[in-house]
Structure formats: structure tokens, C-alpha cells
Write a protein that holds these residues in place. Structure first.
Motif, short mmCIF file in Angstrom:
data_model
loop_
_atom_site.label_atom_id
_atom_site.label_comp_id
_atom_site.label_asym_id
_atom_site.label_seq_id
_atom_site.Cartn_x
_atom_site.Cartn_y
_atom_site.Cartn_z
N THR A 209 -30.03 63.77 41.50
CA THR A 209 -30.57 65.13 41.57
C THR A 209 -31.68 65.33 40.55
N LEU A 210 -31.48 64.82 39.34
CA LEU A 210 -32.48 64.95 38.29
C LEU A 210 -33.79 64.26 38.67
N VAL A 211 -33.69 63.05 39.20
CA VAL A 211 -34.88 62.30 39.62
C VAL A 211 -35.69 63.10 40.63
N GLU A 212 -34.98 63.72 41.58
CA GLU A 212 -35.66 64.52 42.60
C GLU A 212 -36.27 65.78 41.99
N ASP A 213 -35.54 66.43 41.09
CA ASP A 213 -36.01 67.69 40.52
C ASP A 213 -37.26 67.52 39.66
N ILE A 214 -37.30 66.47 38.84
CA ILE A 214 -38.44 66.31 37.94
C ILE A 214 -39.55 65.45 38.53
N GLY A 215 -39.31 64.87 39.72
CA GLY A 215 -40.37 64.14 40.42
C GLY A 215 -40.82 62.88 39.71
N LEU A 216 -39.92 61.95 39.54
CA LEU A 216 -40.29 60.67 38.92
C LEU A 216 -41.01 59.78 39.94
N ASN A 217 -42.21 60.19 40.31
CA ASN A 217 -42.93 59.45 41.35
C ASN A 217 -44.03 58.55 40.80
N GLN A 218 -44.22 58.54 39.51
CA GLN A 218 -45.25 57.68 38.93
C GLN A 218 -44.67 56.40 38.34
N VAL A 219 -43.37 56.23 38.49
CA VAL A 219 -42.71 55.03 37.99
C VAL A 219 -41.68 54.58 39.02
N SER A 220 -41.23 53.35 38.88
CA SER A 220 -40.15 52.84 39.72
C SER A 220 -38.84 53.05 38.96
N TYR A 221 -37.82 53.51 39.63
CA TYR A 221 -36.56 53.77 38.95
C TYR A 221 -35.40 53.25 39.78
N ALA A 222 -34.30 52.99 39.09
CA ALA A 222 -33.07 52.56 39.76
C ALA A 222 -31.91 53.12 38.96
N ILE A 223 -30.85 53.43 39.64
CA ILE A 223 -29.66 53.97 38.99
C ILE A 223 -28.57 52.92 39.03
N GLY A 224 -28.11 52.52 37.85
CA GLY A 224 -27.15 51.43 37.75
C GLY A 224 -25.76 51.82 38.22
N TRP A 225 -24.93 50.80 38.41
CA TRP A 225 -23.59 51.05 38.95
C TRP A 225 -22.70 51.75 37.93
N THR A 226 -23.10 51.77 36.63
CA THR A 226 -22.37 52.54 35.64
C THR A 226 -23.10 53.83 35.31
N ALA A 227 -23.94 54.31 36.23
CA ALA A 227 -24.62 55.60 36.14
C ALA A 227 -25.55 55.69 34.95
N TRP A 228 -26.55 54.82 34.94
CA TRP A 228 -27.65 55.03 34.02
C TRP A 228 -28.94 54.88 34.79
N LEU A 229 -30.00 55.43 34.22
CA LEU A 229 -31.31 55.45 34.86
C LEU A 229 -32.17 54.39 34.22
N ASP A 230 -32.71 53.49 35.03
CA ASP A 230 -33.53 52.38 34.55
C ASP A 230 -34.91 52.53 35.17
N ILE A 231 -35.94 52.66 34.34
CA ILE A 231 -37.28 52.99 34.81
C ILE A 231 -38.24 51.87 34.47
N ALA A 232 -39.02 51.41 35.46
CA ALA A 232 -39.99 50.33 35.30
C ALA A 232 -41.38 50.84 35.66
N PRO A 233 -42.43 50.06 35.37
CA PRO A 233 -43.78 50.46 35.77
C PRO A 233 -43.88 50.70 37.27
N GLN A 234 -44.76 51.60 37.66
CA GLN A 234 -44.92 51.93 39.07
C GLN A 234 -45.27 50.69 39.88
N GLY A 235 -44.59 50.54 41.02
CA GLY A 235 -44.88 49.42 41.92
C GLY A 235 -44.26 48.12 41.49
#
Length: 316
Positions: A209-235
Motif C-alpha cells: 500500500t505504501l509503495v502505491e501511495d507514495i509512487g515509487l516509480n523512479q526505482v525498482s523495488y521488491a518486497i521480501g518474504w520477511t516483509a521488507w522493502l528492497d529498492i534498486a536503481p530504476q530498470g
């Protein structure tokens, strides 16, 4: 998997007898030329070339308690003995990956870490010594500022292209070997390969929900199986790094097999399938991850990777 057919396997009736002339319609002539060309382009031993086997770590070869999936060590050994290249592609940093190579008793030419932002090459197999040969970075100032506004009590970690890691608060789940605790403001002073965010009071649904609300569209992100947010350079994802590795190794795209369980594996699934390879998801993965794969194996607890590796054809 793509089938390879040598010219010797073709139906002899597709060519005229030696010394004879056969007149065909133009359309049939085109088909005949393409058939001959295919026989030349795809040598008889193409299917005997090594397979590039790419394994995720957490939830794929490791259970949540950090123990190995049943049968994985023996299955990896057999796959390598058959002539195949077995490597790891993980969201972990190198410090959290090195020990897994030791546990599996492998020293592949390359390792992909930090969700594709870092590629390392083997220097010394005996010492499990690898050096960074490719890194991707981005300015995380905006992302970190946005996240802190919404998650002021979260734990934050960044990885620099040198491999140095800086974090704001201790977290037991993190491997913090050679990492440094710093004030939050220090995290934004350098280009980074990745940003990791953990908020113990929030679950996976909260992160989505947070990712959608704040619009993390300039980076690549993934949510781990233990519920953390991992963000990498776009593309950038595991697939972009693996294409570099595949090219360096000289392995054809069709001879690629990737296995994973998380949202950060979807990129490499897509990469493998688009180029004619295989993508396999673990049974316990989220619905969208299993849907992105071409195949599904049993869960990590049941030894799903070992089952796949045991069925691999022999390489060269």
C-alpha cells in the motif's frame, strides 16, 4: 525447453535424391531453404552445451530459519558434475552471500547480488574471494526522504558501490558484518546500489500500500518474504545483471534455468522466458510470482530445487 534438431534428424524426403533435380513451387522452395539453414544454424551438439542454472537464496535454497533446503547440496553437486554452471542471484549483499557459496561448496565464475545492482567475479575459489566487476547506482535522496516521512521509525540500510554498508538502527535479521551505523542524513550523501527498509510494525500488505501511495516509480523495488522493502536503481533487476553474466560466459539464452520464490525474482523470470529459457517458481511463493514463472516446483521445505536439478539433462 527448446528442442535442438540436427540436419541428420530431418525427414530424407524433404530433399531430392543425390544427382536429381526436383522442381517445387516458390513457397515450398522458401521452406526448404529455411529448413537447410536451420540445420546449419543449430549444430547437433547444441543441446549438449552447459545449462546456466541460477538460484535465488532465501525461500529457494534456504528455509526461513537459515537451514538448507533438503537435498540441495547433493543436487547442486550432481548438476555441476554434469557440466552445468550453477550460480546465485540474490537480493543479499556479498557479505550475506559468501557463506552460502561455502555451504553449497560451489565457486561459480560470477555471483549476482543486491537484486542485480552488483555483479562479482571469482578471484580465488579456495578463499571464496570475489571482486565487483559491475555495479549500478542511483541517488536515493528523494526515495529515502519520502520513506522516512511515512515510516519515521523504520530501520534503514544502504549499500555503496564499494560494498560498504551504512545503517541507522540495528536489526537482528541483517548481516551487519563490516557495516557502519550512521545518522539517517548520512545515507543520502553518496550514490547507492540499494536501499533496504524494514519496519517491524508493518507487514507485507502495508508495504504494498505504501509503495502505491507514495509512487515509487523512479526505482525498482521488491518486497521480501520477511516483509521488507528492497529498492534498486530504476530498470535494474536480477535479469539485467544475468544478461551481462550470460554474455560473458558465452551461454546461449535457451540454455538458461532460473529458480526463485519472491517478487524480486519476477525480473529474472521474465528475462529467461523472453529469451527461450526456463523460469521456475517455488510453490510457497506469492500468486503473482508463481504466475510469472513458466513452471512451479514444490516448496523449499520439500526440496523443490533439488527435485528440478535431479531431472536436468547432462551437459557437455
Amino acid at each position: 525447453m527448446t528442442e535442438y534438431r540436427s540436419s541428420g534428424d530431418r525427414d530424407d524426403t524433404s530433399l531430392p535424391e543425390t544427382g536429381s533435380v526436383e522442381i517445387v513451387e516458390p513457397e515450398e522452395a522458401i521452406d526448404l531453404v529455411e529448413d537447410i539453414a536451420q540445420g546449419v544454424a543449430e549444430p547437433a551438439d547444441a543441446a549438449d552445451s552447459p545449462i546456466l542454472v541460477v538460484l535465488d537464496i532465501d525461500g529457494t535454497i534456504l528455509l526461513e530459519d537459515e537451514t538448507l533446503s533438503p537435498g540441495i547440496v547433493e543436487a547442486v553437486k550432481d548438476a555441476r558434475a554434469a557440466g552445468n554452471e550453477v550460480m546465485l542471484a540474490t537480493g543479499r549483499s556479498w557479505e550475506g552471500t559468501r557463506g552460502i557459496l561455502r555451504a553449497l561448496d560451489i565457486s561459480p565464475e560470477y555471483v549476482v547480488c543486491s537484486n542485480g545492482a552488483v555483479v562479482l567475479q571469482r578471484v580465488d575459489a579456495a578463499d571464496v574471494h570475489y571482486e565487483r566487476v559491475h555495479t549500478e547506482t542511483f541517488d536515493a535522496t528523494t526515495v529515502l526522504t519520502l520513506l522516512r516521512e511515512h515510516l519515521p521509525d523504520a530501520h534503514y540500510l544502504v549499500e555503496l558501490p564499494t560494498g560498504e554498508r551504512m545503517y541507522t538502527q540495528y536489526l537482528e535479521d541483517w548481516n551487519l558484518l563490516a557495516a557502519h551505523r550512521v545518522p539517517f542524513e548520512e545515507l543520502t550523501r553518496h550514490p547507492v546500489c540499494r536501499v533496504v527498509v524494514v519496519s517491524p510494525d508493518h507487514d507485507e500488505r502495508d508495504f504494498l500500500t505504501l509503495v502505491e501511495d507514495i509512487g515509487l516509480n523512479q526505482v525498482s523495488y521488491a518486497i521480501g518474504w520477511t516483509a521488507w522493502l528492497d529498492i534498486a536503481p530504476q530498470g535494474v533487476d536480477k535479469g539485467t545483471a544475468l544478461e551481462i553474466v550470460r554474455t560473458w560466459l558465452g551461454i546461449t539464452p535457451e540454455r538458461v534455468l532460473v529458480i526463485g520464490d519472491g517478487r524480486n525474482d519476477v525480473g529474472m523470470f521474465r528475462w529467461a522466458l523472453e529469451h527461450g529459457g526456463r523460469a521456475i517458481a517455488m510453490a510457497q511463493g506469492p500468486d503473482e510470482v508463481r504466475e510469472a514463472a513458466g513452471e512451479i516446483t514444490s516448496s523449499v521445505e520439500e526440496g523443490g530445487v533439488a527435485a528440478i536439478l535431479r531431472d536436468l539433462p547432462r551437459g557437455r
